[in-house]
Design a protein around this motif. Structure first.
Motif, PDB file in Angstrom:
ATOM      1  N   GLY A 161       0.578   8.067  -9.895  1.00 48.67           N
ATOM      2  CA  GLY A 161      -0.521   8.418  -9.011  1.00 48.67           C
ATOM      3  C   GLY A 161      -1.572   7.321  -8.983  1.00 48.67           C
ATOM      4  N   ALA A 162      -2.370   7.343  -7.930  1.00 49.93           N
ATOM      5  CA  ALA A 162      -3.490   6.409  -7.813  1.00 49.93           C
ATOM      6  C   ALA A 162      -4.535   7.036  -6.919  1.00 49.93           C
ATOM      7  CB  ALA A 162      -3.038   5.066  -7.250  1.00 49.93           C
ATOM      8  N   ALA A 163      -5.814   6.812  -7.257  1.00 45.86           N
ATOM      9  CA  ALA A 163      -6.904   7.382  -6.478  1.00 45.86           C
ATOM     10  C   ALA A 163      -6.954   6.796  -5.082  1.00 45.86           C
ATOM     11  CB  ALA A 163      -8.232   7.167  -7.196  1.00 45.86           C
ATOM     12  N   SER A 164      -6.520   5.551  -4.925  1.00 47.61           N
ATOM     13  CA  SER A 164      -6.470   4.930  -3.594  1.00 47.61           C
ATOM     14  C   SER A 164      -5.472   3.788  -3.606  1.00 47.61           C
ATOM     15  CB  SER A 164      -7.853   4.417  -3.177  1.00 47.61           C
ATOM     16  OG  SER A 164      -8.247   3.316  -3.981  1.00 47.61           O
ATOM     17  N   VAL A 165      -4.947   3.495  -2.422  1.00 45.12           N
ATOM     18  CA  VAL A 165      -3.999   2.399  -2.233  1.00 45.12           C
ATOM     19  C   VAL A 165      -4.525   1.524  -1.112  1.00 45.12           C
ATOM     20  CG1 VAL A 165      -1.617   1.757  -1.726  1.00 45.12           C
ATOM     21  CG2 VAL A 165      -2.097   3.888  -2.928  1.00 45.12           C
TER      22      VAL A 165
END
Length: 400
Positions: A209-213
């Motif tokens: 997961g990542a908060a933003s890409v």
């Protein structure tokens, strides 16, 4: 004299030849296996008696689902469906519906046969006798529908369970089912990917997961080696010692990752639960994959895992119709900012590796590098390789 006169006509206008008749069955089966899609195979099935007899022998089958509705829906309106989607499919068990094979499917009555499915929560194929093109609009089970026979009648549309359709394939070895989207509602720009392997229960799960890409067109990072080592790469410009910053615990970052983890596990266990009837009926299966068009989640089962489920029945959760998730050991890797070789930048990148607390030693032999780095397609496979080089944090979770 009449026969003599007719000879020139036959020479000028010879009877048409079906060149498919010259092809051996093995070649036709090779073509059908390349097609795979169950709707296309349904159309092939009504072309000729020969095709009709060969389609059930196909080994590679792909089922693409057009829409998903919750089991407690009582109206086919688009507004209620959107409400169901926004509420999140993990709040209830799902009913998967496959778009109709339309008029060609009407001729498959004999192919489907009189068999009935005992599924209560299923994937469903529907067809419309009034449409000449494929339709993906479906409604929930009506009050008059007989779910136990695997068919539902509503608004002139007949819904067939995929168990009912797939049971007419006698030799399926590779089965892929694709949902129209991931079950987990996440904000735009947020990355969430998971892969889970099941036998009779969860064998392993990995979540990225990542908060933003974002995409940095001016970033030039050297290619990483097979071991995930990236020379001269500042993997996290904010924090280069591999530790999780204090703000991660105070600004809700940890809580968000816990929500991602639990939601992914619930989605995976719900998918696994729904596959039981198909697995029980198709003992020739070597591989089963249940994925979605968004690439959010992938559930995989190999031949040994499929056989394990047949021999050892799964434990169902008492709270909902899904497989019980056992007590788990989890390892977490985190990077405030992860810069990938192709210029993709993941902010708040997180990798979670999950295995049952009590697992046979034979299933623990696979190393993290080979297991985690192959779980995702690029560029996220590279992200996993880079993250496992950082500091590891261990967590535990009770069964649920």
């Amino acid at each position: 004299m009449s026969s003599i006169r007719s000879d020139p006509v036959h020479r000028i206008y010879p009877e048409p030849i079906d060149h498919f008749d010259r092809l051996p069955d093995s070649i036709l089966l090779l073509v059908f296996n390349k097609i795979g899609d169950v709707k296309a195979l349904g159309r092939c099935c009504v072309v000729s008696r020969r095709f009709h007899s060969l389609v059930p022998q196909v080994e590679n089958v792909v089922v693409r689902v057009d829409c998903v509705i919750s089991d407690d829906e009582c109206s086919p309106s688009s507004s209620s469906y959107e409400k169901s989607r926004s509420a999140g499919p993990i709040s209830s068990i799902f009913r998967f519906l496959l778009g109709g094979i339309v008029k060609p499917f009407q001729a498959l009555v004999q192919f489907l046969g009189p068999k009935r499915s005992a599924l209560n929560e299923t994937l469903n194929t529907h067809s419309s006798s009034s449409s000449s093109s494929s339709s993906s609009s479906v409604g929930p089970v009506g009050p008059g529908a007989d779910v136990n026979d695997g068919e539902m009648e509503q608004g002139g549309v007949t819904h067939h369970s995929p168990t009912q359709v797939l049971r007419n394939f006698d030799e399926i070895r590779f089965l892929r089912i694709e949902l129209p989207s991931g079950e987990l509602g996440i904000d735009d720009g947020v990355l969430l990917r998971w892969r889970a392997d099941f036998g009779s229960t969860l064998d392993s799960c990995v979540i990225l997961g990542a908060a933003s890409v974002t995409k940095n067109l001016y970033l030039q990072v050297p290619e990483c080696g097979n071991d995930g080592f990236c020379p001269n790469n500042s993997i996290a410009a904010v924090d280069d010692n591999g530790s999780i910053p204090e703000s991660f615990y105070t600004n809700g970052g940890l809580k968000l990752r816990v929500v991602w983890t639990i939601s992914s596990l619930i989605a995976a266990s719900a998918r696994h639960y729904l596959l039981q009837p198909i697995i029980a009926e198709h003992k020739t299966l070597d591989s089963l994959v249940l994925t979605d068009a968004d690439g959010q989640g992938v559930l995989c089962m190999n031949r040994d895992q499929l056989e394990e489920l047949r021999v050892k029945p799964l434990s169902a959760s008492s709270a909902s119709k899904r497989t019980l998730v056992p007590a788990l050991n989890m390892r977490l890797w985190y990077a405030p900012q992860l810069e990938l070789p192709d210029g993709v930048v993941l902010k708040g990148a997180t990798l979670v590796a999950i295995r049952p607390s009590e697992q046979p030693a034979s299933k623990k032999e696979v190393s993290d590098a080979s297991w985690l780095s192959t779980a995702f397609e690029e560029p996220y496979g590279t992200a996993a390789k880079m993250l496992i080089k950082r500091r590891t944090y261990c967590l535990e979770m009770n069964s649920f």
